[in-house]
Design an enzyme around this catalytic site. Structure first.
Site, PDB file in Angstrom:
ATOM      1  N   ARG A  69      -3.663  10.108   3.729  1.00 38.24           N
ATOM      2  CA  ARG A  69      -2.391  10.757   4.026  1.00 38.24           C
ATOM      3  C   ARG A  69      -1.618  11.050   2.741  1.00 38.24           C
ATOM      4  O   ARG A  69      -1.029  12.099   2.554  1.00 38.24           O
ATOM      5  CB  ARG A  69      -1.577   9.789   4.900  1.00 38.24           C
ATOM      6  CG  ARG A  69      -0.451  10.421   5.639  1.00 38.24           C
ATOM      7  CD  ARG A  69      -0.984  11.151   6.822  1.00 38.24           C
ATOM      8  NE  ARG A  69      -0.072  12.145   7.325  1.00 38.24           N
ATOM      9  CZ  ARG A  69      -0.464  13.294   7.860  1.00 38.24           C
ATOM     10  NH1 ARG A  69      -1.738  13.598   7.932  1.00 38.24           N
ATOM     11  NH2 ARG A  69       0.403  14.138   8.325  1.00 38.24           N
TER      12      ARG A  69
ATOM     13  N   ARG B 286      -0.050  14.458  13.524  1.00 32.72           N
ATOM     14  CA  ARG B 286       0.710  14.063  12.326  1.00 32.72           C
ATOM     15  C   ARG B 286       1.124  15.324  11.561  1.00 32.72           C
ATOM     16  O   ARG B 286       0.549  15.659  10.519  1.00 32.72           O
ATOM     17  CB  ARG B 286      -0.114  13.117  11.441  1.00 32.72           C
ATOM     18  CG  ARG B 286      -0.487  11.820  12.126  1.00 32.72           C
ATOM     19  CD  ARG B 286      -1.195  10.853  11.202  1.00 32.72           C
ATOM     20  NE  ARG B 286      -0.284  10.135  10.318  1.00 32.72           N
ATOM     21  CZ  ARG B 286      -0.663   9.206   9.450  1.00 32.72           C
ATOM     22  NH1 ARG B 286      -1.945   8.886   9.351  1.00 32.72           N
ATOM     23  NH2 ARG B 286       0.212   8.596   8.677  1.00 32.72           N
TER      24      ARG B 286
ATOM     25  N   ASP C  14       5.611  19.473   9.093  1.00 32.65           N
ATOM     26  CA  ASP C  14       6.644  20.519   9.131  1.00 32.65           C
ATOM     27  C   ASP C  14       7.914  20.116   8.366  1.00 32.65           C
ATOM     28  O   ASP C  14       8.564  20.957   7.747  1.00 32.65           O
ATOM     29  CB  ASP C  14       6.988  20.868  10.586  1.00 32.65           C
ATOM     30  CG  ASP C  14       7.395  19.652  11.395  1.00 32.65           C
ATOM     31  OD1 ASP C  14       6.687  18.635  11.334  1.00 32.65           O
ATOM     32  OD2 ASP C  14       8.438  19.697  12.075  1.00 32.65           O
TER      33      ASP C  14
ATOM     34  N   CYS D  11      -5.339   8.064   8.729  1.00 27.77           N
ATOM     35  CA  CYS D  11      -5.776   7.495  10.010  1.00 27.77           C
ATOM     36  C   CYS D  11      -5.420   8.431  11.156  1.00 27.77           C
ATOM     37  O   CYS D  11      -4.389   9.094  11.129  1.00 27.77           O
ATOM     38  CB  CYS D  11      -5.104   6.146  10.248  1.00 27.77           C
ATOM     39  SG  CYS D  11      -5.851   4.807   9.304  1.00 27.77           S
TER      40      CYS D  11
ATOM     41  N   LYS E 277       0.829  -1.213   0.000  1.00 25.92           N
ATOM     42  CA  LYS E 277       0.000   0.000   0.000  1.00 25.92           C
ATOM     43  C   LYS E 277       0.863   1.263   0.000  1.00 25.92           C
ATOM     44  O   LYS E 277       0.673   2.164  -0.814  1.00 25.92           O
ATOM     45  CB  LYS E 277      -0.910   0.022   1.234  1.00 25.92           C
ATOM     46  CG  LYS E 277      -1.540   1.379   1.518  1.00 25.92           C
ATOM     47  CD  LYS E 277      -2.420   1.388   2.741  1.00 25.92           C
ATOM     48  CE  LYS E 277      -1.762   1.791   4.021  1.00 25.92           C
ATOM     49  NZ  LYS E 277      -1.606   3.231   4.281  1.00 25.92           N
TER      50      LYS E 277
ATOM     51  N   ILE F 104       7.078   6.008  17.429  1.00 24.00           N
ATOM     52  CA  ILE F 104       6.752   6.801  16.231  1.00 24.00           C
ATOM     53  C   ILE F 104       5.409   7.518  16.378  1.00 24.00           C
ATOM     54  O   ILE F 104       5.308   8.720  16.144  1.00 24.00           O
ATOM     55  CB  ILE F 104       6.815   5.921  14.970  1.00 24.00           C
ATOM     56  CG1 ILE F 104       8.263   5.437  14.831  1.00 24.00           C
ATOM     57  CG2 ILE F 104       6.353   6.686  13.725  1.00 24.00           C
ATOM     58  CD1 ILE F 104       8.567   4.555  13.674  1.00 24.00           C
TER      59      ILE F 104
END
Ligand code: EPU
Length: 421
Positions: free
Chosen positions: A94, A123, A126, A118, A23, A327
């Site tokens: 995204r 998220r 920058d 998601c 994906k 993360i």
């Protein structure tokens, strides 16, 4: 009723399963294809919601993109037109942010809505913006739309302060159209990124990759090519976890063994039996598993995208395990629902602590994001009785033919209710 997965769990699942194309590779390649202003053929593109969203966005740019066969996508960008991208689809996924880099590569001006995707907590983008400004693009926001304009151009080195998959790809795409050399340091090196680099090189881009450094040197016009998307290591990892908890024998085909090393290492330490081939794996579930402490890291570390499914396997280990999610620390939507299904998971500081339990039990729960959703499916397949899992639209973002694949190995699963987008 909203669409749900109805699962009758508690049975062993055995047989073979075929893994689709990655994906996170496909969603970048589809956008990168427009740099050719030509016909690109991508094979091994699984039909998932994120791909359908990108096809709709491409239409707005006058790019003709369609499935020729089940997993072959044709992208014809010969008559591409620059336009503002602010349709609903832009806000749904995204990867729509890759249009920023790709349009900056082709034009001196780009208008793209802020990306969706998601909900994994904060998220930011920058790092992408830092790269674009180093490449000579100024931006301002018109409500939720980023408007970029080229102001200058000079040779540049971009030092990314943090490793990011999206920023690496996006800045790479924007760098392709430059007339001066660009160096990007501290890049992400996920296999999907290597796939994008190989694809761009085939199209004629001049890119050198050494460790975590990319050097992009100006090239002539790019050309259309045919490219096969790499196997989806996260889908493969999901089925490896499924096999570990449910399968006396599960053969997983269409994989690249080299991309799965980090996952194989963790599962082997837990005690899962794994037989390896170059393009397949055989998983045999064992009766006793050992708890582990895992830290999620950028590739080649253990992937955040398998953190949620892994909590299901760790629940089947004796004693207490932990996962440090470095993360996306807020990627925790699965915890409450798994606890409703019999898990014993708690959050302590920055750790997800998982106590071993005997089994899961059936429940009516909702997935709230892609990987959280699939972890509930795994728990439902383990727990005896009938579970209903909502949030199917999230699962469809990344898994194609899920019902067929699970039925094919003997699982009792079906979709009920109305499709909701
Ligand atoms: N980050 C920043 N600033 C930025 C970009 C990222 O601070 O400008 C931070 C993020 O908040 C995060 C870390 O850097 O803490 C890494 O994020 P990254 O940019 O690598 O994530 P992404 O590109 O948004 C991709 C995948 C995700 C996957 C992550 C991490 C795509 C379309 N998405 O997201 O995939 O979890 O990399 O590997 O490639 C999924 O498939 O379920 C999924 C969410």
């Amino acid at each position: 009723m909203r669409e749900k997965l109805l699962i009758n769990g508690g049975n062993n699942l055995s047989g073979e399963v075929e893994i689709g194309g990655a994906k996170n590779s496909a969603v970048a390649l589809i956008v990168a294809a427009i740099l050719a202003r030509d016909i690109v053929i991508l094979t091994n593109v699984k039909p998932i919601e994120d791909v359908f969203c990108l096809i709709s966005i491409l239409e707005k740019l006058n790019v003709n993109c369609y499935y020729d066969k089940k997993s072959t996508l044709i992208i014809d960008s010969r008559r591409i037109k620059n336009t503002r991208l602010d349709s609903d689809e832009v806000y749904q996924l995204r990867a729509s942010y890759y249009f920023m880099g790709a349009l900056m590569s082709l034009f001196d001006h780009a208008e793209v809505g802020a990306p969706g995707g998601c909900n994994l907590g904060e998220r930011p983008i920058d790092l992408h913006l830092l790269g674009f400004s180093k490449l000579g693009f100024d931006y301002h926001l018109d409500e939720n739309i980023f408007i970029f304009d080229k102001k200058s151009e000079s040779e540049t080195t971009i030092n990314l302060p943090k490793i990011s998959v999206g920023a690496t790809i996006n800045i790479l795409l924007a760098s392709i159209g430059r007339e001066k050399r660009v160096v990007i340091n501290n890049i992400a090196i996920e296999p999907e990124i290597k796939d994008v680099i190989e694809f761009l090189k085939k199209m004629g881009a001049n890119i050198k990759c050494r460790g975590r450094r990319l050097t992009i040197t100006p090239q002539g016009k790019l050309k259309g090519v045919t490219h096969k998307v790499i196997p989806d290591r996260i889908e493969a990892g999901t089925f490896m976890i499924l096999g570990s908890i449910l399968s006396p024998y599960l053969k997983i085909n269409n994989i690249n063994i080299k991309h799965l090393r980090n996952i194989i290492d963790v599962l082997s330490k837990i005690g899962v039996s794994i037989e390896e081939g170059d393009t397949y794996l055989i998983i045999r579930k064992q009766s006793k598993y050992t708890s582990q402490n895992i830290k999620v890291k950028p590739y080649p570390g253990f992937p955040t995208d398998l953190q949620q499914p892994l909590t299901v396997l760790l629940s089947m280990c004796e004693g207490e395990s932990s996962i440090e999610e470095t993360i996306y620390p807020a990627r925790l939507s699965h915890v409450d629902s798994l606890n409703k299904m019999g898990a014993d998971i708690r959050i302590e500081d920055n750790l997800i602590k998982i106590n071993g339990v005997k089994n899961f039990k059936a429940a009516d729960v909702d997935g709230e994001d892609l990987r959280g959703g699939i972890s509930l499916v795994l728990a439902a397949l383990l727990g005896e009785g009938e579970s209903k899992i909502g949030g199917v639209k999230y699962i469809k973002r990344g898994y194609s033919d899920l019902v067929k694949k699970i039925e094919g190995i003997g699982g009792n699963i079906k979709i009920i209710g109305e499709t909701n987008k």
